[in-house]
Design an enzyme around this catalytic site. Structure first.
Site, PDB file in Angstrom:
ATOM      1  N   ASP A   1      48.435  47.771  19.605  1.00 17.09           N
ATOM      2  CA  ASP A   1      49.504  47.490  18.633  1.00 17.09           C
ATOM      3  C   ASP A   1      50.666  46.728  19.281  1.00 17.09           C
ATOM      4  O   ASP A   1      51.313  45.897  18.647  1.00 17.09           O
ATOM      5  CB  ASP A   1      49.983  48.788  17.952  1.00 17.09           C
ATOM      6  CG  ASP A   1      49.994  49.974  18.888  1.00 17.09           C
ATOM      7  OD1 ASP A   1      49.809  49.802  20.117  1.00 17.09           O
ATOM      8  OD2 ASP A   1      50.194  51.098  18.397  1.00 17.09           O
TER       9      ASP A   1
ATOM     10  N   GLY B   1      52.324  50.379  12.828  1.00 19.30           N
ATOM     11  CA  GLY B   1      52.738  50.300  14.232  1.00 19.30           C
ATOM     12  C   GLY B   1      54.237  50.167  14.408  1.00 19.30           C
ATOM     13  O   GLY B   1      54.693  49.396  15.262  1.00 19.30           O
TER      14      GLY B   1
END
Ligand code: MEV
Length: 315
Positions: free
Chosen positions: A149, A104
């Site tokens: 995320d 991420g």
């Protein structure tokens, strides 16, 4: 008012519920202890310079209004625009993890930049405001995504999350007995999310039923995580992997590492994230044995701990 600020945000690992979470279902995510650092510094004049050496960006001069920016700075620029930053600025990012892993990095950068800007301007956003601006920035760049995320980068820990931040629930869990194996292949999340969307258009009932089953698995796993019932969570991860295979987002490389982990005795193993490559995760009481099996099957074991702290200002 601050002239310079350094913040850091954790990377993340999806535990259960990927893809289904794009369509209103819940997922479980944990923040990991490899971090993205972002330094923001006010400078004289009105120029904005961006350095992101990890992705090959050196002294990029951003002119507000410029739409045609290199890939490596798109999330930084989206964050600057959505914040409405005015004035001279130098932004530098540096990651402890490779952008190839699927931890991420884009979300971590977006959150890090917005946190820097809020500190530099003393806007003092709360987590929800930070999430909303970061989510808008990410959607501006990639058009799709649930935002899970970003929640991991902001709140840290292990979270239950529902699409777009409708629900963000910090879970009380011990450190997860996780082993992470990288396939060596970078997945293209946007392409995979669009592929699933097409599949859903073509077979709405089948795919929605699949997502309903995933929702049940996620809800059960949430209880298992809080109770530390790793064996149960492992079994649910295996079930989730089956659904992901039916959705055709797994890959030969993921299959190899997942099978190796299970054959070596892991309680459960599955892909983590969009699929197509990136990482797999396994739950186990024998991290050494499972790591060895994953490495033997061609994976690269990445040492991370779960439940890391969310975004923070570094002193
Ligand atoms: C990708 O890491 C996880 C997906 O569910 C996309 C998203 O939730 O944004 C496939």
């Amino acid at each position: 008012m601050r002239e310079r600020v350094k913040v850091s945000t954790p990377g993340k690992l999806m535990l259960l519920g990927e893809h289904a979470v794009v369509y209103g279902r819940p997922c479980l995510v944990t923040a990991v202890d490899q971090r993205m650092k972002v330094i923001g510094e006010k400078v004289r004049g009105s120029g904005i310079t961006i350095n992101a050496p990890d992705v090959g960006i050196h002294n990029f001069e951003y002119k507000p209004g410029d739409e045609d920016v290199p890939k490596g700075v798109r999330f930084v620029v989206a964050a600057l625009k959505n914040f409405g930053w005015q004035g001279g600025l130098k932004i530098t990012t540096a990651s402890e993890f490779s952008s190839e892993f699927g931890f991420g990095s884009s979300s971590a950068v977006t959150v890090g930049v917005l946190k820097c800007l809020s500190e530099l301007s003393e806007a003092k956003f709360d987590n929800k405001r930070l999430f909303d601006l970061a989510y808008k920035s990410v959607l501006d760049v990639q058009g799709v995504g649930s935002g899970f995320d970003l929640a991991a980068a902001i709140w840290g820990g292990t979270l239950g999350f529902v699409t777009g931040g409708k629900k963000i629930e910090p879970l009380k869990t011990k450190k997860l007995p996780l082993v992470v194996g990288y396939t060596g292949i970078k997945a293209d999340t946007t392409t995979l999310v669009k592929m699933v969307s097409q599949k859903r258009e073509g077979s709405r009932k089948i795919v929605e039923e699949m997502f309903d089953r995933v929702e049940l698995l996620v809800n059960e796993a949430k209880v298992g995580l809080e109770e530390g019932n790793w064996e149960q969570v492992g079994g649910l991860m295996n079930e989730n992997q089956k659904e992901l295979e039916m959705l055709e987002v797994s890959s030969i490389e993921l299959f190899r590492l997942i099978t190796a982990a299970r054959e070596a005795g892991a309680w459960g193993a599955k892909l983590s994230g969009a699929g197509g490559g990136d990482c797999m995760i396994a739950l186990t009481d024998n991290p050494k044995g499972i790591s060895k099996a994953i490495a033997k099957a061609g994976g690269i074991v990445i040492n991370v701990s779960s439940g890391a702290e969310g975004v923070r200002v570094e002193r």
